[in-house]
Design a protein around this motif. Sequence first.
Motif, PDB file in Angstrom:
ATOM      1  N   ARG A  13      10.603  13.591  -3.019  1.00 11.88           N
ATOM      2  CA  ARG A  13      10.569  12.327  -3.789  1.00 11.88           C
ATOM      3  C   ARG A  13       9.521  12.433  -4.902  1.00 11.88           C
ATOM      4  N   LYS A  59       1.929   8.351   7.504  1.00 13.29           N
ATOM      5  CA  LYS A  59       2.351   7.786   8.804  1.00 13.29           C
ATOM      6  C   LYS A  59       1.412   6.650   9.234  1.00 13.29           C
ATOM      7  N   GLU A  60       0.112   6.856   8.968  1.00 13.17           N
ATOM      8  CA  GLU A  60      -0.834   5.811   9.361  1.00 13.17           C
ATOM      9  C   GLU A  60      -0.616   4.542   8.524  1.00 13.17           C
ATOM     10  N   LEU A  61      -0.295   4.736   7.243  1.00 12.61           N
ATOM     11  CA  LEU A  61      -0.007   3.581   6.385  1.00 12.61           C
ATOM     12  C   LEU A  61       1.162   2.791   6.938  1.00 12.61           C
ATOM     13  N   VAL A  76       1.051  13.516   0.179  1.00 13.22           N
ATOM     14  CA  VAL A  76       0.314  12.553  -0.651  1.00 13.22           C
ATOM     15  C   VAL A  76      -1.192  12.753  -0.520  1.00 13.22           C
ATOM     16  N   ASP A 133      -1.471   8.237  17.470  1.00  9.75           N
ATOM     17  CA  ASP A 133      -1.255   9.238  16.419  1.00  9.75           C
ATOM     18  C   ASP A 133      -1.179  10.624  17.054  1.00  9.75           C
ATOM     19  N   GLU A 189       5.670  14.807   7.863  1.00 14.41           N
ATOM     20  CA  GLU A 189       4.690  15.897   7.754  1.00 14.41           C
ATOM     21  C   GLU A 189       3.293  15.301   7.577  1.00 14.41           C
ATOM     22  N   SER A 190       2.313  16.156   7.741  1.00 15.12           N
ATOM     23  CA  SER A 190       0.934  15.702   7.585  1.00 15.12           C
ATOM     24  C   SER A 190       0.713  15.154   6.169  1.00 15.12           C
ATOM     25  N   GLY A 191       0.036  13.999   6.087  1.00 12.36           N
ATOM     26  CA  GLY A 191      -0.307  13.439   4.780  1.00 12.36           C
ATOM     27  C   GLY A 191       0.811  12.671   4.103  1.00 12.36           C
ATOM     28  N   THR A 192       1.884  12.365   4.832  1.00  9.85           N
ATOM     29  CA  THR A 192       2.987  11.628   4.190  1.00  9.85           C
ATOM     30  C   THR A 192       2.788  10.120   4.261  1.00  9.85           C
ATOM     31  N   LEU A 234      -3.621  13.194  -3.718  1.00  9.97           N
ATOM     32  CA  LEU A 234      -4.766  12.323  -4.029  1.00  9.97           C
ATOM     33  C   LEU A 234      -6.054  13.140  -4.158  1.00  9.97           C
ATOM     34  N   GLN A 279       0.822  -1.218   0.000  1.00  6.33           N
ATOM     35  CA  GLN A 279       0.000   0.000   0.000  1.00  6.33           C
ATOM     36  C   GLN A 279       0.851   1.260   0.000  1.00  6.33           C
ATOM     37  N   ILE A 280       2.088   1.099   0.409  1.00  4.42           N
ATOM     38  CA  ILE A 280       2.982   2.271   0.391  1.00  4.42           C
ATOM     39  C   ILE A 280       3.622   2.304  -0.994  1.00  4.42           C
TER      40      ILE A 280
HETATM   41  N1  LIG Z   1       3.299   6.217  -0.238  1.00  2.56           N
HETATM   42  C1  LIG Z   1       1.979   6.237  -0.358  1.00  2.56           C
HETATM   43  N2  LIG Z   1       1.400   5.491  -1.292  1.00  2.56           N
HETATM   44  C2  LIG Z   1       0.068   5.495  -1.439  1.00  2.56           C
HETATM   45  N3  LIG Z   1      -0.775   6.225  -0.714  1.00  2.56           N
HETATM   46  C3  LIG Z   1      -0.238   6.993   0.241  1.00  2.56           C
HETATM   47  C4  LIG Z   1       1.145   7.033   0.477  1.00  2.56           C
HETATM   48  N4  LIG Z   1       1.378   7.884   1.480  1.00  2.56           N
HETATM   49  C5  LIG Z   1       0.191   8.341   1.879  1.00  2.56           C
HETATM   50  N5  LIG Z   1      -0.791   7.820   1.126  1.00  2.56           N
HETATM   51  C6  LIG Z   1      -2.227   8.116   1.256  1.00  2.56           C
HETATM   52  O1  LIG Z   1      -2.338   9.473   1.664  1.00  2.56           O
HETATM   53  C7  LIG Z   1      -3.386   9.645   2.613  1.00  2.56           C
HETATM   54  C8  LIG Z   1      -2.797  10.184   3.909  1.00  2.56           C
HETATM   55  O2  LIG Z   1      -1.974   9.201   4.516  1.00  2.56           O
HETATM   56  P1  LIG Z   1      -1.919   9.005   6.110  1.00  2.56           P
HETATM   57  O3  LIG Z   1      -3.262   9.250   6.701  1.00  2.56           O
HETATM   58  O4  LIG Z   1      -1.238   7.732   6.370  1.00  2.56           O
HETATM   59  O5  LIG Z   1      -0.979  10.233   6.458  1.00  2.56           O
HETATM   60  P2  LIG Z   1      -0.534  10.770   7.887  1.00  2.56           P
HETATM   61  O6  LIG Z   1       0.903  11.090   7.752  1.00  2.56           O
HETATM   62  O7  LIG Z   1      -0.917   9.797   8.942  1.00  2.56           O
HETATM   63  O8  LIG Z   1      -1.389  12.095   7.998  1.00  2.56           O
HETATM   64  P3  LIG Z   1      -1.722  13.010   9.317  1.00  2.56           P
HETATM   65  O9  LIG Z   1      -0.408  13.436   9.916  1.00  2.56           O
HETATM   66  O10 LIG Z   1      -2.497  14.145   8.776  1.00  2.56           O
HETATM   67  O11 LIG Z   1      -2.513  12.103  10.216  1.00  2.56           O
HETATM   68  C9  LIG Z   1      -3.998   8.295   2.789  1.00  2.56           C
HETATM   69  O12 LIG Z   1      -5.114   8.215   1.913  1.00  2.56           O
HETATM   70  C10 LIG Z   1      -2.930   7.325   2.348  1.00  2.56           C
HETATM   71  O13 LIG Z   1      -3.472   6.124   1.873  1.00  2.56           O
END
Ligand SMILES: Nc1ncnc2c1ncn2[C@@H]1O[C@H](COP(=O)(O)OP(=O)(O)OP(=O)(O)O)[C@@H](O)[C@H]1O
Length: 548
Positions: free
Chosen positions: A408, A267-269, A451, A333, A262-265, A455, A232-233
């Motif tokens: 990247r 981290k949860e994945l 990311v 988180d 950073e936000s949206g990078t 998206l 998924q990453i």
């Molecule tokens: N490398 C990746 N490949 C595919 N999808 C990604 C990737 N990185 C992030 N995403 C997608 O981007 C969105 C945000 O990811 P995620 O919630 O994991 O970010 P986060 O760093 O936890 O954000 P926040 O700090 O705001 O909680 C999700 O929909 C996730 O599936």
Amino acid sequence: MTQTSDATRSGVLVLDESGNVKFQSGLGERADVRGTLLGLRSQLKERRLFGIDVDGTHCFVLGWRGPDAALFLIHAGKREDTLLDFVGSVDFAYAILNHLVSSPYEGMTVVDDKAKIRFISPVHEGFFHLGTGEAVGKPVTEVIENTRLHEIVQSGKAEIGKIQQMRGVTRVVSRVPILENRKVVGAIGQVMFKAPEQLQQLSLEVNRLRDEVAQYKREISGLLNRSTGLDQIIGTSDAIRQLKADLAKVAPLDVPVLVIGESGTGKELVANALHSLSARHGRPMVMVNSAALPASLAESELFGYEPGAFTGAERKGRKGKFESAHKSTLFLDEVGDMPLDLQVKLLRILQDGVFERVGGEQQRFSDFRLVSATNRDLGQMIQSEKFRLDLYYRISPVTLKIPPLRERLEDIPAIVQGFLASLSSRNRSSVRFVDDKVYGYLQSLKWPGNVRQLLHEVERAAIFSDGTTIRVEDFRPSALPGMSPPPPPVTIAPPAATEMRAAVESVEESLIREALQRHGGNKKRVAEELGISRSYLYKRLRSIEEAV
Ligand SMILES: Nc1ncnc2c1ncn2[C@@H]1O[C@H](COP(=O)(O)OP(=O)(O)OP(=O)(O)O)[C@@H](O)[C@H]1O
């Protein structure tokens, strides 16, 4: 037929070999009854219990056939009598009743209302080393060890499936009162299972198999997750390759991991992949968003509470997140947004896994693996004493850093394609193709929202596209990130306060309120649209609430 006297409710008839009457009384005197029984006499071999109908009344008949005569005892029953139904419809009723009381497998004792034994089955007599009929007439308590039949005739209440020790062995028994005209006239005790140890064995075996199946299920789902956890990453940049390699190495170890980015990078994945690739993948990962925890409820959310801990608490008390994460992973988180007093409490459970629920003193233990994440600069927070250094050490034996998307940019094509494929597989879009110029265009942008923002923009462009291919024109420059989209058309009254800070806050508040309304309260979407992190959004919402 009237049923007023014994003569009309019962009778006797004795016939000789030729069918002549030798003796008759009561119902046996009636010609129609005699006629019926004469007809049945030929079918009579030794003893038989059967039913006959006399003027619409059902009667039991017990018949004997001797060498030169046949004897019939007749008794009128009630229409709704189940036993009569049985006797009337099963021509080997006598044999069945005989079997029930003398079967070598049936341990049975019948007592009367004084708890004196009236019948004890042969197998039971044998078990207690009694001669035939020896126990009949004796109080049951003198004959049968640990009996409760004397209690049953008193209480009139059945006891089913009870354990009874007799002569050094364990039996499962049932004890049932016998009622006649709603009065207890006796009780029957029966052995249901001779060897409850075997039942116990069987139940242990069933449980063992159940555990085994659950284990296989977990392994299968683990295998499925394994194939998706890392997949998924998306990305083939050096940074993402390195991240995936580190992740695969660290996941099976039980050490706490801090994910920074950073936000949206993603981290949860990463946290999900760490969990999927760990030995704990059989149980679901438990998530806690520290920024979203209301201060007043944070402790009970994390540690749970005992019954009656506070007004509005659930009657039975409740497990907290740490307890739910036992044998699994706890994903903390936005750990940088945790208030200081909660940080202290967190330290203790991280030291030895021990905690108490709110309102309780009993020490509890949870074996969880901690994965924390933050987009904050924890170093700076430690310096300004907003984050505890000792907590930092506890949560970060291993740190995984996710680089921002702008470092990247080569991953953008793969991420966009992967995203379009997943949109179409969920039937949310038919767009499959991307015009060549699009990637260059997207790679020229800054992506402060990373990311998630990418998206979001691609999904929006897919809406404006011709339905199959996304082109550069489908991206609305005004809405793109890092280019500070013009604020949505909201009418904002000029703030009364002249100070700049208050004015900015007021504008922010209006934007947030508008966006919340537009997205039906979905905070994730609001943060995405406004290009702010969720933690910042939660912070602003808290200060807005406090101001109200
Ligand atoms: N490398 C990746 N490949 C595919 N999808 C990604 C990737 N990185 C992030 N995403 C997608 O981007 C969105 C945000 O990811 P995620 O919630 O994991 O970010 P986060 O760093 O936890 O954000 P926040 O700090 O705001 O909680 C999700 O929909 C996730 O599936």
